[in-house]
Scaffold this motif. Structure first.
Motif, PDB file in Angstrom:
ATOM      1  N   THR A 174       0.824  -1.210   0.000  1.00  0.00           N
ATOM      2  CA  THR A 174       0.000   0.000   0.000  1.00  0.00           C
ATOM      3  C   THR A 174       0.856   1.257   0.000  1.00  0.00           C
ATOM      4  O   THR A 174       0.434   2.284  -0.522  1.00  0.00           O
ATOM      5  CB  THR A 174      -0.965   0.012   1.206  1.00  0.00           C
ATOM      6  N   HIS A 175       2.041   1.191   0.568  1.00  0.00           N
ATOM      7  CA  HIS A 175       3.000   2.305   0.546  1.00  0.00           C
ATOM      8  C   HIS A 175       2.342   3.658   0.851  1.00  0.00           C
ATOM      9  O   HIS A 175       2.557   4.639   0.131  1.00  0.00           O
ATOM     10  CB  HIS A 175       3.741   2.358  -0.786  1.00  0.00           C
ATOM     11  N   GLY A 232      -0.469  -8.053  -6.371  1.00  0.00           N
ATOM     12  CA  GLY A 232       0.091  -6.911  -7.099  1.00  0.00           C
ATOM     13  C   GLY A 232       0.387  -5.783  -6.134  1.00  0.00           C
ATOM     14  O   GLY A 232       0.864  -6.022  -5.026  1.00  0.00           O
ATOM     15  N   GLU A 233       0.100  -4.584  -6.540  1.00  0.00           N
ATOM     16  CA  GLU A 233       0.420  -3.420  -5.712  1.00  0.00           C
ATOM     17  C   GLU A 233      -0.800  -2.520  -5.557  1.00  0.00           C
ATOM     18  O   GLU A 233      -1.402  -2.106  -6.537  1.00  0.00           O
ATOM     19  CB  GLU A 233       1.575  -2.631  -6.312  1.00  0.00           C
ATOM     20  N   ALA A 234      -1.130  -2.216  -4.320  1.00  0.00           N
ATOM     21  CA  ALA A 234      -2.251  -1.310  -4.070  1.00  0.00           C
ATOM     22  C   ALA A 234      -1.883   0.132  -4.396  1.00  0.00           C
ATOM     23  O   ALA A 234      -2.742   0.929  -4.748  1.00  0.00           O
ATOM     24  CB  ALA A 234      -2.705  -1.423  -2.617  1.00  0.00           C
ATOM     25  N   CYS A 235      -0.600   0.448  -4.283  1.00  0.00           N
ATOM     26  CA  CYS A 235      -0.162   1.838  -4.478  1.00  0.00           C
ATOM     27  C   CYS A 235      -0.049   2.237  -5.945  1.00  0.00           C
ATOM     28  O   CYS A 235      -0.083   3.423  -6.263  1.00  0.00           O
ATOM     29  CB  CYS A 235       1.183   2.057  -3.792  1.00  0.00           C
ATOM     30  N   LEU A 253      -4.001   2.490  10.753  1.00  0.00           N
ATOM     31  CA  LEU A 253      -5.169   3.198  11.304  1.00  0.00           C
ATOM     32  C   LEU A 253      -6.150   3.555  10.188  1.00  0.00           C
ATOM     33  O   LEU A 253      -7.364   3.435  10.356  1.00  0.00           O
ATOM     34  CB  LEU A 253      -4.726   4.457  12.051  1.00  0.00           C
ATOM     35  N   LYS A 254      -5.611   3.963   9.057  1.00  0.00           N
ATOM     36  CA  LYS A 254      -6.482   4.288   7.913  1.00  0.00           C
ATOM     37  C   LYS A 254      -7.213   3.034   7.421  1.00  0.00           C
ATOM     38  O   LYS A 254      -8.396   3.086   7.096  1.00  0.00           O
ATOM     39  CB  LYS A 254      -5.674   4.926   6.795  1.00  0.00           C
ATOM     40  N   MET A 255      -6.509   1.902   7.403  1.00  0.00           N
ATOM     41  CA  MET A 255      -7.147   0.656   6.987  1.00  0.00           C
ATOM     42  C   MET A 255      -8.264   0.286   7.957  1.00  0.00           C
ATOM     43  O   MET A 255      -9.345  -0.131   7.534  1.00  0.00           O
ATOM     44  CB  MET A 255      -6.124  -0.483   6.903  1.00  0.00           C
ATOM     45  N   ARG A 256      -8.024   0.439   9.244  1.00  0.00           N
ATOM     46  CA  ARG A 256      -9.062   0.127  10.233  1.00  0.00           C
ATOM     47  C   ARG A 256     -10.271   1.026  10.025  1.00  0.00           C
ATOM     48  O   ARG A 256     -11.412   0.569  10.077  1.00  0.00           O
ATOM     49  CB  ARG A 256      -8.498   0.246  11.654  1.00  0.00           C
ATOM     50  N   ARG A 257     -10.047   2.309   9.787  1.00  0.00           N
ATOM     51  CA  ARG A 257     -11.175   3.211   9.511  1.00  0.00           C
ATOM     52  C   ARG A 257     -11.925   2.759   8.253  1.00  0.00           C
ATOM     53  O   ARG A 257     -13.150   2.811   8.201  1.00  0.00           O
ATOM     54  CB  ARG A 257     -10.679   4.640   9.320  1.00  0.00           C
ATOM     55  N   TYR A 305      -8.544   3.391   1.387  1.00  0.00           N
ATOM     56  CA  TYR A 305      -9.965   3.653   1.576  1.00  0.00           C
ATOM     57  C   TYR A 305     -10.812   2.993   0.480  1.00  0.00           C
ATOM     58  O   TYR A 305     -11.895   2.474   0.756  1.00  0.00           O
ATOM     59  CB  TYR A 305     -10.244   5.160   1.661  1.00  0.00           C
ATOM     60  N   LYS A 306     -10.321   2.990  -0.740  1.00  0.00           N
ATOM     61  CA  LYS A 306     -11.052   2.335  -1.838  1.00  0.00           C
ATOM     62  C   LYS A 306     -11.138   0.827  -1.584  1.00  0.00           C
ATOM     63  O   LYS A 306     -12.195   0.216  -1.759  1.00  0.00           O
ATOM     64  CB  LYS A 306     -10.354   2.618  -3.173  1.00  0.00           C
ATOM     65  N   PHE A 307     -10.023   0.210  -1.150  1.00  0.00           N
ATOM     66  CA  PHE A 307     -10.025  -1.208  -0.826  1.00  0.00           C
ATOM     67  C   PHE A 307     -11.022  -1.498   0.295  1.00  0.00           C
ATOM     68  O   PHE A 307     -11.788  -2.462   0.218  1.00  0.00           O
ATOM     69  CB  PHE A 307      -8.616  -1.662  -0.417  1.00  0.00           C
ATOM     70  N   GLY A 308     -11.024  -0.666   1.325  1.00  0.00           N
ATOM     71  CA  GLY A 308     -11.964  -0.850   2.432  1.00  0.00           C
ATOM     72  C   GLY A 308     -13.409  -0.776   1.970  1.00  0.00           C
ATOM     73  O   GLY A 308     -14.255  -1.571   2.388  1.00  0.00           O
ATOM     74  N   GLU A 309     -13.678   0.169   1.085  1.00  0.00           N
ATOM     75  CA  GLU A 309     -15.035   0.315   0.538  1.00  0.00           C
ATOM     76  C   GLU A 309     -15.452  -0.948  -0.215  1.00  0.00           C
ATOM     77  O   GLU A 309     -16.557  -1.473  -0.023  1.00  0.00           O
ATOM     78  CB  GLU A 309     -15.054   1.531  -0.395  1.00  0.00           C
ATOM     79  N   ILE A 310     -14.572  -1.453  -1.057  1.00  0.00           N
ATOM     80  CA  ILE A 310     -14.868  -2.668  -1.825  1.00  0.00           C
ATOM     81  C   ILE A 310     -15.003  -3.866  -0.893  1.00  0.00           C
ATOM     82  O   ILE A 310     -15.928  -4.680  -1.035  1.00  0.00           O
ATOM     83  CB  ILE A 310     -13.787  -2.915  -2.891  1.00  0.00           C
ATOM     84  N   ALA A 311     -14.090  -4.000   0.059  1.00  0.00           N
ATOM     85  CA  ALA A 311     -14.115  -5.125   0.995  1.00  0.00           C
ATOM     86  C   ALA A 311     -15.431  -5.175   1.771  1.00  0.00           C
ATOM     87  O   ALA A 311     -16.027  -6.245   1.929  1.00  0.00           O
ATOM     88  CB  ALA A 311     -12.929  -5.032   1.957  1.00  0.00           C
ATOM     89  N   ARG A 312     -15.888  -4.033   2.240  1.00  0.00           N
ATOM     90  CA  ARG A 312     -17.171  -3.990   2.962  1.00  0.00           C
ATOM     91  C   ARG A 312     -18.341  -4.311   2.036  1.00  0.00           C
ATOM     92  O   ARG A 312     -19.244  -5.048   2.398  1.00  0.00           O
ATOM     93  CB  ARG A 312     -17.371  -2.622   3.611  1.00  0.00           C
ATOM     94  N   ARG A 313     -18.297  -3.764   0.819  1.00  0.00           N
ATOM     95  CA  ARG A 313     -19.393  -3.964  -0.131  1.00  0.00           C
ATOM     96  C   ARG A 313     -19.558  -5.434  -0.507  1.00  0.00           C
ATOM     97  O   ARG A 313     -20.672  -5.934  -0.592  1.00  0.00           O
ATOM     98  CB  ARG A 313     -19.184  -3.112  -1.379  1.00  0.00           C
TER      99      ARG A 313
END
Length: 162
Positions: free
Chosen positions: A9-10, A140-143, A44-48, A17-25
């Protein structure tokens, strides 16, 4: 059971935040991060992004140098640090997790007979294949640093009785 798989994620908080949105959806039950958060604050951002109910497991990457602050932020953000490498067992499926700085260790994990799945990162290249029946996954790479393509993976962890 769906598992979100992400690596490298770098500190790209928009990708987190986009990954979190998709993961929850899509309803992931857990997240596995294969290292290279870079800054401990990214946890912390990932947890949010995920919310408190989704477990998050991680290993250290080669760019995750501040281990003391990583441990503190992991406790604050309920992220389970597995160390340099570790095992997560979900629904009876043993998942080996390693950042991937050594290709020979990734291959050894896959051939060891200890895991059903091996997850790694580091190369910033998508890799989904089988080695001696073991699923090997690099999301792959999230960043998007190297390829300019921001990627993650969804792993369907399911044991089927025959």
């Amino acid at each position: 059971m769906l598992v979100g798989v992400i690596s490298d994620t770098h500190d790209d908080y928009k990708a987190i935040y986009k990954f979190g949105e998709i993961a929850r959806r899509v309803g992931v039950s857990a997240v596995i991060h294969a290292g290279d958060w870079t800054s401990p604050f990214s946890m912390l951002k990932m947890r949010r992004a995920l919310g408190r109910e989704i477990p998050d497991y991680t290993v250290f990457g080669n760019n995750d140098g501040d281990r003391y602050n990583f441990a503190k932020r992991a406790a604050d953000s309920q992220v389970d640090i597995l160390g340099e490498a570790g095992v997560v067992e979900l629904d009876g499926v043993k998942i080996g997790v390693y950042h991937g700085t050594s290709e020979i260790l990734v291959e050894a994990m896959a051939k060891s007979g200890l895991f059903d799945v091996v997850i790694y990162g580091h190369t910033h290249k998508i890799d989904i294949r089988r080695v001696d029946g073991v699923l090997v996954v690099n999301p792959g790479e999230a960043c998007g640093c190297a390829s300019e393509r921001k990627t993650a993976a969804l792993l369907n962890v399911e044991i089927i009785d025959l």
